[in-house]
Design a protein around this motif. Structure first.
Motif, short mmCIF file in Angstrom:
data_model
loop_
_atom_site.label_atom_id
_atom_site.label_comp_id
_atom_site.label_asym_id
_atom_site.label_seq_id
_atom_site.Cartn_x
_atom_site.Cartn_y
_atom_site.Cartn_z
N GLU A 1 4.38 82.21 109.51
CA GLU A 1 3.51 83.13 109.25
C GLU A 1 3.81 84.78 109.56
OE1 GLU A 1 -0.71 83.75 111.21
OE2 GLU A 1 -0.94 82.21 109.74
N TYR A 2 3.83 85.27 108.34
CA TYR A 2 3.71 86.94 108.47
C TYR A 2 2.98 87.49 107.18
CZ TYR A 2 7.53 86.26 105.16
OH TYR A 2 8.32 86.03 104.09
N LEU A 3 2.57 88.75 107.48
CA LEU A 3 2.11 89.31 106.14
C LEU A 3 3.00 89.60 105.12
CD1 LEU A 3 -0.66 90.56 105.44
CD2 LEU A 3 0.08 92.81 106.31
N SER A 4 2.87 88.67 104.14
CA SER A 4 3.74 88.69 103.13
C SER A 4 3.00 88.92 101.54
CB SER A 4 4.17 87.10 103.00
OG SER A 4 3.22 86.26 102.56
N HIS A 5 3.59 89.00 100.69
CA HIS A 5 3.00 89.31 99.33
C HIS A 5 2.00 88.33 98.88
CE1 HIS A 5 6.59 91.66 100.16
NE2 HIS A 5 5.78 92.69 99.30
N ASP A 6 1.14 87.89 99.83
CA ASP A 6 -0.02 86.98 99.46
C ASP A 6 -1.05 87.70 98.79
OD1 ASP A 6 -0.69 87.84 101.69
OD2 ASP A 6 -0.82 86.03 102.80
N ALA A 7 -2.30 87.14 98.97
CA ALA A 7 -3.53 87.86 98.24
C ALA A 7 -3.82 89.07 99.10
CB ALA A 7 -4.71 86.82 98.09
N MET A 8 -3.60 88.77 100.38
CA MET A 8 -4.42 89.84 101.17
C MET A 8 -3.19 90.91 101.35
SD MET A 8 -4.40 89.87 105.54
CE MET A 8 -5.61 88.54 105.59
N GLY A 9 -1.87 90.47 101.56
CA GLY A 9 -0.65 91.63 101.16
C GLY A 9 -0.75 92.44 99.91
N VAL A 10 -0.84 91.67 98.73
CA VAL A 10 -1.12 92.45 97.53
C VAL A 10 -2.15 93.59 97.27
CG1 VAL A 10 -1.39 92.06 95.10
CG2 VAL A 10 0.14 90.58 96.23
N THR A 11 -3.33 92.99 98.09
CA THR A 11 -4.70 93.83 98.03
C THR A 11 -4.14 95.10 98.83
OG1 THR A 11 -6.02 92.01 97.63
CG2 THR A 11 -6.87 93.99 98.82
N LEU A 12 -3.72 95.06 99.95
CA LEU A 12 -3.55 96.21 100.72
C LEU A 12 -2.27 97.13 100.00
CD1 LEU A 12 -2.89 94.51 104.29
CD2 LEU A 12 -5.01 95.92 103.33
N ILE A 13 -1.43 96.41 99.29
CA ILE A 13 -0.49 97.34 98.60
C ILE A 13 -1.22 98.00 97.47
CG2 ILE A 13 1.55 97.07 96.86
CD1 ILE A 13 2.35 94.68 98.42
N VAL A 14 -2.03 97.42 96.93
CA VAL A 14 -2.71 98.27 95.60
C VAL A 14 -3.71 99.25 96.28
CG1 VAL A 14 -4.64 98.00 94.01
CG2 VAL A 14 -2.85 96.17 94.17
N ALA B 1 -9.50 95.51 118.07
CA ALA B 1 -9.17 94.61 116.90
C ALA B 1 -7.77 94.23 117.06
CB ALA B 1 -9.67 95.34 115.63
N TYR B 2 -6.89 95.29 117.40
CA TYR B 2 -5.55 94.96 117.19
C TYR B 2 -5.16 93.89 118.52
CZ TYR B 2 -0.41 95.98 117.69
OH TYR B 2 0.97 96.06 117.76
N VAL B 3 -5.77 94.34 119.60
CA VAL B 3 -5.47 93.23 120.82
C VAL B 3 -5.68 92.10 120.54
CG1 VAL B 3 -5.87 92.96 123.23
CG2 VAL B 3 -5.50 95.23 122.46
N SER B 4 -6.92 91.79 119.82
CA SER B 4 -7.60 90.26 119.66
C SER B 4 -7.13 89.71 118.44
CB SER B 4 -9.20 90.43 119.94
OG SER B 4 -9.73 91.21 118.71
N SER B 5 -6.56 90.19 117.31
CA SER B 5 -6.58 89.75 116.09
C SER B 5 -5.27 88.76 116.26
CB SER B 5 -6.26 90.67 114.94
OG SER B 5 -7.25 91.52 114.92
N PRO B 6 -5.25 87.59 115.67
CA PRO B 6 -4.30 86.67 115.91
C PRO B 6 -3.21 86.71 114.48
CG PRO B 6 -5.97 85.54 114.87
CD PRO B 6 -6.41 86.93 114.98
N GLY B 7 -1.99 86.61 114.77
CA GLY B 7 -0.78 86.37 113.79
C GLY B 7 -0.81 87.64 112.80
N LYS B 8 -0.73 87.13 111.78
CA LYS B 8 -0.50 88.36 110.46
C LYS B 8 -1.57 89.11 110.75
CE LYS B 8 -2.26 85.66 106.57
NZ LYS B 8 -1.94 85.04 105.33
#
Length: 548
Positions: free
Chosen positions: A276-289, A495-502
């Protein structure tokens, strides 16, 4: 035989080990020749004759009360096994022992002087053989008899070899001991025991393996848990814990999967962990846009300001610093793109340093603008010439100096302990989380702390200048922008300290984009509104609050 038949319903199907049986050539023919006339002095022959014929030979001279024999008697039915030499066991074992001694004696007698196995290469004295000398040869003997290899270990003991015997009922109703397997310790490890499943008969004359009368077998994915105080055949089937599997029936324990693998839903096999990592999935594409849209908006504002650079609202608010802020905001939006994708050594180092330097440049420009605004209104007082210390050159020096401090911190960070990609297998055992480790926590928080310091200085100075006269007092908008900036990054820390994974990376990108949009809209939306929609207010008199 009748007594054994009475017990057969309870003991039928019993399995056990027995001495190996084998064929002894010409044994039956020899037994047919044994009689008291041939061996008149052998008391064992006399006892045998009395047992199987029920009489005493004439020539024995025995005082037995049994009738005398004529030599024409018929063997009694219950002793018919005497002539059965097809499945001898103890006799066959004695037969092998005799051959072993014979081979040992033969090797002992065949010893050549000077090549013997004893001290000074001597041989044993054939006229006076000691047991330990024969023992030496017995340990080395190896021969084949009736198709079976016979040999001995270093202690002189024979290599264990047994028949697996099954108690069955024959076609005639008699009880038979049937060979259903073999145990031979001379075979390879794991192949010592051989079982012939087809020949097996279980209790009740069944040919199928009986099922436990207490508990059903545990299927793969489960393990056996014995119930306390109950027989071993009574157990519970417990599902394997996550990360462990059992791929056999009736497993006693579950096996742990390797570090990069995890158990499947059934617990029967290990499968590679989800990476798992922040890839070009729905979340990643949204952030890119969102990131690209933000950069385009910043460039569009830049184009508007460049086109109207000679208008009062652009000139009065220091167009050069405005252009610097817009360029740095564009870079801030674009640096969010570096956080998306599989982490590598270069991307981990670049994402943190690019983010920190671009934001330091942006806040430094805003700090310069704040100082200029504060100095511009203060310079209207008689005898105040502070503006000569905040000319274009001094403004550039302030921006460069503030940004240089951040660059020095980043350089020391990259040299001492740079960020690097790492595989986190502990946060979620079923996943491998690819992320960037900051390397040095001290350097990371120094970078954020320095940006926060610049923002706080900007906020304080702008707050002091918020009530200065003028219809367009930019200090108000700088104050709002710094409030939004500080609120976003203060919310980012927990939020940075408590957020899991990607989601850790996604939170950081969101903080970058939210703070960038906050700065962009608070600083430039009012100006663009006047430039594009209220051009009649784009005059020096209106901006200075002197319009009548």
């Amino acid at each position: 035989l009748l007594k054994l038949n009475n017990f057969y319903p309870y003991l039928g199907g019993t399995i056990g080990f027995g001495i190996r049986q084998g064929n002894i050539p010409r044994l039956k023919e020899y037994l047919m020749t044994v009689n008291p006339e041939r061996y008149p002095t052998n008391p064992l022959v006399l006892e045998l004759w009395e047992a199987i014929y029920g009489c005493t030979p004439f020539s024995s001279g025995s005082s037995s009360e049994l009738p005398f024999c004529t030599g024409q008697e018929t063997i009694k039915t219950q002793h018919s096994a005497y002539w059965n030499t097809s499945s001898t066991r103890i006799t066959y074992n004695v037969y092998k022992g005799v051959y072993a001694i014979a081979h040992s004696l033969h090797n002992l007698i065949s010893c050549r002087p000077g090549r013997g196995p004893f001290s000074n290469s001597t041989c044993a004295d054939n006229t006076k053989v000691f047991p330990w000398q024969l023992q030496h040869y017995l340990q080395e003997v190896s021969f084949t008899v009736s198709g079976e290899l016979v040999n001995f270990d270093a202690k002189g003991d024979s290599i264990p070899s047994y028949d697996l015997i099954n108690w069955q009922k024959g076609r005639d109703g008699n009880i038979e001991l049937v060979n259903v397997g073999l145990y031979d310790e001379a075979q390879e490890v794991g192949k010592e025991l051989i079982i012939y499943d087809i020949a097996l008969t279980w209790p009740g004359d069944q040919t199928e393996v009986p099922v436990s009368i207490c508990s059903d077998s545990c299927t793969p994915g489960f393990r056996k848990a014995v119930r306390r105080g109950e027989p071993l055949c009574c157990f519970d089937c417990i599902p394997c814990d996550s990360g462990k599997i059992s791929n056999q029936t009736d497993s006693i324990d579950c096996m742990a999967c390797p570090e990069d693998y995890w158990s499947n839903a059934d617990g029967t096999s290990c499968i590679p962990k989800v990476v798992e990592y922040l890839s070009h999935d729905a979340m990643g594409v949204t952030l890119i846009v969102i990131s690209v849209v933000g950069a385009c908006v910043a460039l569009a504002v830049f184009a508007v300001f460049l086109y109207h650079r000679n208008t009062p609202i652009v000139r009065i608010n220091n167009s050069e610093l405005s252009f610097f802020i817009l360029i740095s905001l564009t870079l801030c939006f674009l640096c969010a793109l570096i956080f998306i994708g599989e982490p590598t050594s270069w991307s981990c180092m670049l994402r943190h340093t690019a983010f920190s330097i671009t934001f330091s440049l942006c806040i430094s420009c805003i700090l310069g603008k704040t100082l200029v605004v504060l100095a511009a209104f203060t310079a209207t007082r008689p005898g105040n010439n502070v503006m000569k210390w905040l000319g274009p050159v001094q403004q550039r020096i302030i921006i460069f100096s503030c940004t240089l401090v951040q660059m020095i911190i980043c350089t020391a960070w990259l040299i001492a302990s740079p960020p690097f990609p790492y595989r986190n297998t502990q946060y979620q055992h079923s996943k491998i989380i690819l992320d960037c480790s900051v390397g040095s926590d001290l350097a990371f928080w120094c970078v954020l702390g320095y940006i926060g310091l610049l923002a706080c200085v900007c906020f304080i100075l702008a707050f002091l200048a918020r009530k200065l006269p003028g219809n367009f007092n930019e200090a108000k908008y700088i104050t709002f922008s710094m409030l939004i900036f500080c609120a976003v990054w203060l919310a980012f820390v927990p939020a940075y300290v408590s957020s899991p994974g990607k989601f850790t990376t996604a939170v950081e990108i969101f903080a970058i984009l939210a703070s960038s949009f906050g700065l962009l809209f608070c600083l430039f939306a009012p100006k663009c509104y006047i430039i594009l929609l209220k051009p009649e207010k784009n005059t020096k008199q209106h901006l200075m609050g002197k319009e009548k």
